[in-house]
Motif scaffolding. Structure first.
Motif, PDB file in Angstrom:
ATOM      1  N   VAL A   3       0.826  -1.015  -0.050  1.00 10.17           N
ATOM      2  CA  VAL A   3      -0.083  -0.139   0.106  1.00 10.17           C
ATOM      3  C   VAL A   3       0.731   1.333  -0.063  1.00 10.17           C
ATOM      4  N   GLY A   4       1.825   1.352   0.848  1.00  7.97           N
ATOM      5  CA  GLY A   4       2.804   2.463   0.765  1.00  7.97           C
ATOM      6  C   GLY A   4       3.543   2.672  -0.559  1.00  7.97           C
ATOM      7  N   LYS A   5       3.913   1.501  -1.121  1.00 11.80           N
ATOM      8  CA  LYS A   5       4.494   1.741  -2.549  1.00 11.80           C
ATOM      9  C   LYS A   5       3.624   2.224  -3.441  1.00 11.80           C
ATOM     10  N   ALA A   6       2.304   1.612  -3.709  1.00 12.89           N
ATOM     11  CA  ALA A   6       1.363   2.122  -4.268  1.00 12.89           C
ATOM     12  C   ALA A   6       0.840   3.760  -4.142  1.00 12.89           C
ATOM     13  N   LYS A   7       0.852   4.087  -2.961  1.00 11.78           N
ATOM     14  CA  LYS A   7       0.619   5.706  -2.567  1.00 11.78           C
ATOM     15  C   LYS A   7       1.790   6.449  -3.127  1.00 11.78           C
ATOM     16  N   VAL A   8       2.785   6.095  -3.260  1.00 15.52           N
ATOM     17  CA  VAL A   8       4.192   6.811  -3.628  1.00 15.52           C
ATOM     18  C   VAL A   8       4.079   6.715  -4.983  1.00 15.52           C
ATOM     19  N   ALA A   9       3.650   5.690  -5.703  1.00 15.16           N
ATOM     20  CA  ALA A   9       3.488   5.972  -7.207  1.00 15.16           C
ATOM     21  C   ALA A   9       2.306   6.828  -7.507  1.00 15.16           C
ATOM     22  N   ALA A  10       1.278   6.500  -6.908  1.00 15.13           N
ATOM     23  CA  ALA A  10       0.075   7.660  -7.085  1.00 15.13           C
ATOM     24  C   ALA A  10       0.486   8.859  -7.069  1.00 15.13           C
ATOM     25  N   ARG A  11       1.252   9.282  -5.717  1.00 20.25           N
ATOM     26  CA  ARG A  11       1.528  10.734  -5.607  1.00 20.25           C
ATOM     27  C   ARG A  11       2.536  11.202  -6.651  1.00 20.25           C
ATOM     28  N   ALA A  12       3.554  10.166  -7.256  1.00 20.01           N
ATOM     29  CA  ALA A  12       4.461  10.765  -8.211  1.00 20.01           C
ATOM     30  C   ALA A  12       3.664  10.840  -9.732  1.00 20.01           C
ATOM     31  N   ASP A  45       0.526  11.655  -9.779  1.00 20.45           N
ATOM     32  CA  ASP A  45      -0.232  12.985  -9.733  1.00 20.45           C
ATOM     33  C   ASP A  45       0.542  14.065  -9.995  1.00 20.45           C
ATOM     34  N   ASP A  46       1.700  14.141  -9.300  1.00 14.09           N
ATOM     35  CA  ASP A  46       2.513  15.483  -9.380  1.00 14.09           C
ATOM     36  C   ASP A  46       3.026  15.591 -10.980  1.00 14.09           C
ATOM     37  N   TYR A  47       3.407  14.283 -11.539  1.00 14.03           N
ATOM     38  CA  TYR A  47       3.883  14.421 -13.113  1.00 14.03           C
ATOM     39  C   TYR A  47       2.530  15.137 -13.847  1.00 14.03           C
ATOM     40  N   VAL A  48       1.443  14.650 -13.701  1.00 16.48           N
ATOM     41  CA  VAL A  48       0.296  15.228 -14.572  1.00 16.48           C
ATOM     42  C   VAL A  48       0.149  16.649 -14.170  1.00 16.48           C
ATOM     43  N   HIS A  49       0.160  17.132 -12.679  1.00 18.27           N
ATOM     44  CA  HIS A  49      -0.143  18.273 -12.651  1.00 18.27           C
ATOM     45  C   HIS A  49       0.891  19.171 -13.170  1.00 18.27           C
ATOM     46  N   GLU A  50       2.350  18.792 -13.295  1.00 17.57           N
ATOM     47  CA  GLU A  50       3.368  19.626 -13.837  1.00 17.57           C
ATOM     48  C   GLU A  50       3.645  19.820 -15.239  1.00 17.57           C
ATOM     49  N   ASN A  51       2.907  18.540 -15.799  1.00 13.71           N
ATOM     50  CA  ASN A  51       2.899  18.366 -17.515  1.00 13.71           C
ATOM     51  C   ASN A  51       1.613  17.869 -17.793  1.00 13.71           C
ATOM     52  N   PRO A  52       0.540  19.178 -17.788  1.00 12.19           N
ATOM     53  CA  PRO A  52      -0.527  18.492 -18.405  1.00 12.19           C
ATOM     54  C   PRO A  52      -0.880  18.239 -19.748  1.00 12.19           C
ATOM     55  N   TRP A  53      -0.076  18.872 -20.717  1.00  9.21           N
ATOM     56  CA  TRP A  53      -0.276  18.569 -21.953  1.00  9.21           C
ATOM     57  C   TRP A  53       0.502  17.627 -22.208  1.00  9.21           C
ATOM     58  N   LYS A  54       1.659  17.141 -21.791  1.00 10.40           N
ATOM     59  CA  LYS A  54       2.334  16.095 -22.116  1.00 10.40           C
ATOM     60  C   LYS A  54       1.368  14.634 -21.569  1.00 10.40           C
ATOM     61  N   SER A  55       0.839  15.024 -20.380  1.00 11.63           N
ATOM     62  CA  SER A  55       0.097  13.721 -20.176  1.00 11.63           C
ATOM     63  C   SER A  55      -1.295  13.459 -20.956  1.00 11.63           C
ATOM     64  N   ILE A  56      -1.839  14.554 -21.618  1.00  7.91           N
ATOM     65  CA  ILE A  56      -2.916  14.352 -22.315  1.00  7.91           C
ATOM     66  C   ILE A  56      -2.171  13.819 -23.476  1.00  7.91           C
ATOM     67  N   GLY A  57      -1.350  14.105 -24.281  1.00  6.34           N
ATOM     68  CA  GLY A  57      -0.717  13.766 -25.367  1.00  6.34           C
ATOM     69  C   GLY A  57      -0.389  12.100 -25.185  1.00  6.34           C
ATOM     70  N   ILE A  58       0.308  11.740 -24.191  1.00  6.96           N
ATOM     71  CA  ILE A  58       0.609  10.392 -23.818  1.00  6.96           C
ATOM     72  C   ILE A  58      -0.718   9.671 -23.680  1.00  6.96           C
ATOM     73  N   ALA A  59      -1.913   9.990 -23.081  1.00  6.26           N
ATOM     74  CA  ALA A  59      -2.875   9.306 -23.013  1.00  6.26           C
ATOM     75  C   ALA A  59      -3.717   9.449 -24.211  1.00  6.26           C
ATOM     76  N   ALA A  60      -3.757  10.025 -25.083  1.00  9.58           N
ATOM     77  CA  ALA A  60      -4.306  10.199 -26.623  1.00  9.58           C
ATOM     78  C   ALA A  60      -3.560   9.411 -27.145  1.00  9.58           C
ATOM     79  N   GLY A  61      -2.086   9.136 -27.310  1.00  9.55           N
ATOM     80  CA  GLY A  61      -1.504   8.164 -27.911  1.00  9.55           C
ATOM     81  C   GLY A  61      -1.530   6.722 -27.611  1.00  9.55           C
TER      82      GLY A  61
END
Length: 104
Positions: free
Chosen positions: A65-74, A76-92
């Motif tokens: 559970v701890g490892k999953a929370k760390v991965a989820a936080r990372a 979430d942080d990446y998506v907030h810092e790079n929203p357009w890259k995240s949208i592009g990756i999701a679209a791809g």
């Protein structure tokens, strides 16, 4: 904590649980053959081993559970810092999955 350290801890916990369960199986076999005082002692030890196994499994659950929370936080942080890259990756990824599904 690094992935290697987490994996090592996970493997150690799993090995501990395997050993406890193996010991418990041995005790269960011996307890079924014994009656009286010796049987009560074996059943007591069996109960202790089951409690130990439960405790080890709870430790493993906390680790996962701890490892999953760390991965989820990372993530979430990446998506907030790079929203357009995240949208592009999701679209791809969606496009590739759509192509794979349509081929079947």
């Amino acid at each position: 904590m690094s992935d290697a350290a987490l994996n090592q801890e996970k493997e150690q916990l799993l090995e501990d649980v395997r050993q406890v369960l193996s010991s418990t199986e041995d005790l269960l076999g011996a307890a079924s053959d014994e009656g009286g005082e010796k049987g009560r002692e074996l059943r007591k030890r069996l109960g202790e081993n089951i409690k130990l196994a439960k405790a080890r499994l709870l430790e493993a659950e906390k680790l996962v559970v701890g490892k999953a929370k760390v991965a989820a936080r990372a993530t979430d942080d990446y998506v907030h810092e790079n929203p357009w890259k995240s949208i592009g990756i999701a679209a791809g990824v969606g496009f590739l999955l759509g192509m794979l599904v349509s081929r079947r």
